[in-house]
Design an enzyme around this catalytic site. Structure first.
Site, short mmCIF file in Angstrom:
data_model
loop_
_atom_site.label_atom_id
_atom_site.label_comp_id
_atom_site.label_asym_id
_atom_site.label_seq_id
_atom_site.Cartn_x
_atom_site.Cartn_y
_atom_site.Cartn_z
N ASP A 129 -5.25 -5.10 11.86
CA ASP A 129 -3.48 -4.64 11.25
C ASP A 129 -2.56 -4.37 12.50
OD1 ASP A 129 -1.88 -3.31 9.96
OD2 ASP A 129 -1.97 -1.60 10.15
N GLN A 130 -3.32 -4.05 13.93
CA GLN A 130 -2.48 -4.04 15.15
C GLN A 130 -2.35 -5.15 15.93
OE1 GLN A 130 -1.90 -0.45 15.18
NE2 GLN A 130 -3.14 -0.56 13.76
N GLU A 149 0.69 -1.35 -0.34
CA GLU A 149 -0.21 0.03 -0.18
C GLU A 149 0.83 1.30 -0.15
OE1 GLU A 149 -1.11 2.22 3.00
OE2 GLU A 149 0.92 1.30 4.09
N LEU A 173 -8.10 -3.43 13.88
CA LEU A 173 -7.58 -4.12 15.07
C LEU A 173 -6.86 -5.09 14.76
CD1 LEU A 173 -7.13 -3.78 17.63
CD2 LEU A 173 -9.65 -5.56 18.64
N HIS A 223 -3.43 -2.79 3.77
CA HIS A 223 -2.46 -2.31 4.85
C HIS A 223 -2.12 -3.42 5.16
CE1 HIS A 223 -2.18 0.29 8.17
NE2 HIS A 223 -1.84 1.09 7.02
#
Length: 352
Positions: free
Chosen positions: A291-292, A15, A289, A313
């Site tokens: 992604d984290q 991305e 969430l 992402h």
């Protein structure tokens, strides 16, 4: 002096945004591995280091005594050679609405493994597009981090809305004892609470009421589920609409931002669409969430979760994490979602 060969990174991969830089900074400090990155934020309309990205680099350099080349506004090339992570009292300020939560997420992983607690004062944007808002960190991110064995507290002292900024967040980070614990989150569990909040400052309260009316009518929420928290008007202008879903095993926060010229009803409908998409899935967490959480379980060296969606992402972040840590991610499509699993070794850091 750090004599390890720098890792070569392409900031345009996937991305092509700022997350590549932030994850690289965090894991470089944690592992001691230097890196060189080119084409920073190459796929953005204004490529290179913006103010908030520059503050992330400066913050990372401060807590690790790093040697840095290319740390200036607009730079698309950076060389970062970390020293040892130092616990302490720090203040990081962005003189705009640039996200202070993204700065926090840059320095948090290495400070979790420092020898002493750290106290961090962050000034800038607390609620702005393209970044996790403060309430997402407080309600969604930190509870999961604590389940892995971390002890972090947050305090919001002043809201900082886009485009003015001026927010204040205070964080206390206690060092992890040993290593983070592997964690599996396959199901969200039963719904225990759901509510919406319209945060408006320097904006007519009628706007908040119109947003909540549309959201309540569409989702079947009413009464105490529709909230307009008291705000200091000098914190504005700002208009943030949030929906919080509290499940047995996880809390999700979804956010939309009011914009000049965009009707309140349209802002509400955007949030309704986002909430319904998550409700239609049986997965434990939503795309933001996920992604984290992927980085957290990588630091623990093992774990798994289900998510309603794997964004570009997130996929890009997984690639960067695997370049720094001895872990491997596996993803598998499920009915109505995805399974994400990581296997490897738990992270440690050399610190003073």
């Amino acid at each position: 002096m750090n004599t390890r060969a720098p890792l070569a990174l392409d900031g345009s991969q996937g991305e092509g945004g700022g997350q590549i830089l932030r994850t690289s900074l965090a894991l470089s400090m944690l592992t001691g591995r230097p890196f060189e990155i080119h084409s920073i934020r190459a796929k953005r309309s204004k490529p290179g280091l913006m103010r908030q990205h520059l503050v992330c680099v400066q913050a990372a350099a401060q807590i690790s005594g790093a040697q840095v080349e290319g740390a200036e506004l607009g730079s698309q090339d950076l060389k970062f050679t970390p020293g040892r992570v130092r616990a302490g009292d720090y203040r990081f300020a962005i003189s705009s609405a640039g996200s202070c939560t993204l700065v926090l997420q840059t320095v948090l992983p290495p400070l979790l493994f420092a020898q002493q607690p750290s106290r961090i004062e962050l000034c800038g944007g607390t609620h702005n597009p393209m970044a996790p808002p403060y309430h997402f960190l407080e309600r969604s991110y930190l509870p999961l981090l604590r389940r892995l064995g971390a002890d972090v507290t947050l305090e919001l002292r002043r809201h900082g809305f886009y485009p003015a900024g001026g927010g204040e967040v205070y964080a206390t980070v206690h060092p992890v004892v040993g290593a983070l614990r592997p964690y599996r989150l396959a199901e969200r569990g039963e719904l225990r609470g759901a509510y919406a909040e319209s945060l408006v400052a320097g904006v007519p309260r009628a706007v908040a009421q119109r947003q909540l009316e549309v959201l309540g009518r569409s989702l079947g929420w009413s009464g105490p589920q529709l909230r307009t928290p008291g705000m200091r008007q000098n914190e504005g202008p700002g208009n943030v609409l949030m929906a919080t879903l509290e499940y047995e095993h996880v809390t999700e926060v979804f956010t939309q931002f009011g914009e000049r010229g965009v009707p309140a009803e349209q802002v509400a409908q955007r949030l309704v669409t986002e909430v319904r998409a998550f409700q239609a899935s049986a997965a434990a967490v939503g795309p933001h969430l996920a992604d984290q959480l992927a980085l957290l379980i990588a630091l623990a060296g093992g774990g798994a979760f289900t998510t309603s969606e794997i964004t570009q992402h997130t996929r890009t972040n997984l690639l960067v994490v695997q370049q720094f840590l001895p872990v491997r991610f596996e993803t598998k499509a499920l009915e109505g979602g995805w399974w994400v699993e990581v296997n490897g070794r738990a992270a440690t850091v050399e610190s003073e």
